[in-house]
Design an enzyme around this catalytic site. Structure first.
Site, short mmCIF file in Angstrom:
data_model
loop_
_atom_site.label_atom_id
_atom_site.label_comp_id
_atom_site.label_asym_id
_atom_site.label_seq_id
_atom_site.Cartn_x
_atom_site.Cartn_y
_atom_site.Cartn_z
N SER A 1 -25.99 -24.85 7.76
CA SER A 1 -25.27 -25.62 6.74
C SER A 1 -24.39 -26.62 7.45
O SER A 1 -23.97 -26.41 8.61
CB SER A 1 -24.40 -24.69 5.89
OG SER A 1 -23.50 -25.42 5.07
N TYR B 1 -18.25 -17.80 5.70
CA TYR B 1 -19.48 -18.59 5.57
C TYR B 1 -19.56 -19.64 6.66
O TYR B 1 -20.59 -19.78 7.34
CB TYR B 1 -19.52 -19.24 4.19
CG TYR B 1 -20.76 -20.07 3.93
CD1 TYR B 1 -21.97 -19.47 3.65
CD2 TYR B 1 -20.72 -21.47 3.99
CE1 TYR B 1 -23.11 -20.22 3.41
CE2 TYR B 1 -21.85 -22.23 3.77
CZ TYR B 1 -23.05 -21.60 3.47
OH TYR B 1 -24.17 -22.35 3.26
#
Length: 263
Positions: A150, A166
């Site tokens: 990401s 995350y």
């Protein structure tokens, strides 16, 4: 004689395993691989979602199957790898896409939530890659592993969302990709990563609802969110012979967000 572009991107006769493949980015990538001729095994936790996703792909003429498994659990990963190889014979392409997120201030982030994110986003990638490589790719001296990271793994969080676990996990995925590429290149296995930006996925719903879609678009030079075909091209490059000399790399697919100073 050099192959044509069409031949380089042809995946006929190959088999792909896609985690988190019942919806969103996983299903989009599975569709791309299937459209290029690969047989596709989908996996996620919910059988009903998988059955629906496989039926959608089959209606398009894609050979799609499914196995329900939780890629945060070691025993499920072992079963998934074993059953996939039993049913499909081998795996040429592994897409590690299943992921989790958690929003909380770093000073108050629950340890259980931290472990949940790390177990799925990092440990799960390692265990499944290990199982598939050991029992299929290394013996065949060939394979493609695609890890979904990401743009959150490239730095801090520029939009103020508190997602320390995350972001940390996706940063780990990038170095995991580089390290694994360096070790398994001798076996003819390429390992690369994709860093999606803001797509309209379930994981991004909270962020979009908090900031508003227009504000999210404003953060990208292209002034748009990712759609249901924006990951197809990079997936095909990494998965096919067209990308056979690319390994240990990552590519952001984010409308230009990561190109901006400070994100």
């Amino acid at each position: 004689m050099a192959r044509s572009v069409q031949q380089l991107f042809d995946l006929t006769g190959q088999t792909a395993l896609v985690t988190g493949g019942s919806r969103g980015l996983g299903l989009q990538m599975a569709q791309a691989l299937g459209e290029a001729g690969a047989r596709v095994m989908l996996t996620s936790r919910k059988a009903a979602d998988l059955e629906q996703a496989a039926a959608e792909l089959q209606a398009q003429g894609i050979d799609a199957r499914w196995i329900a498994a939780d890629c945060a659990k070691e025993e499920d990963i072992a079963r998934l790898a074993s059953e996939t190889l039993q049913r499909m014979g081998h795996v040429d392409i592994l897409v590690n896409n299943a992921g989790a997120s958690w929003g909380a201030p770093a000073e108050d982030h629950p340890l259980a939530a931290w472990d949940k994110v790390m177990n799925l986003n990092v440990r799960g990638y390692f265990l499944l890659s290990q199982a598939i490589a050991k029992h299929s790719m290394i013996p065949r001296q060939s394979g493609r592993i695609i890890n979904i990271a990401s743009i959150a793994g490239l730095g801090g969080n520029p939009v103020g969302m508190k997602t320390i676990a995350y972001n940390t996990s996706k940063g780990a995925v990038l170095n995991f990709t580089r390290a694994l590429a360096g070790e398994w290149g001798v076996h003819g296995i390429t390992v690369n990563a994709i860093c999606p930006g803001f797509f309209r996925t379930k994981m991004a719903e909270v962020l979009i609802d908090t900031l508003g879609e227009d504000e999210m678009k404003r953060h990208a030079p292209l002034r748009r969110l990712g759609d249901d075909e924006d990951l197809k091209g990079i997936t095909m490059l990494y998965a096919s012979a067209a990308g056979k000399h690319i390994t240990g790399q990552w590519m952001a697919v984010d409308g230009g967000v990561s190109a901006l100073v400070g994100g």
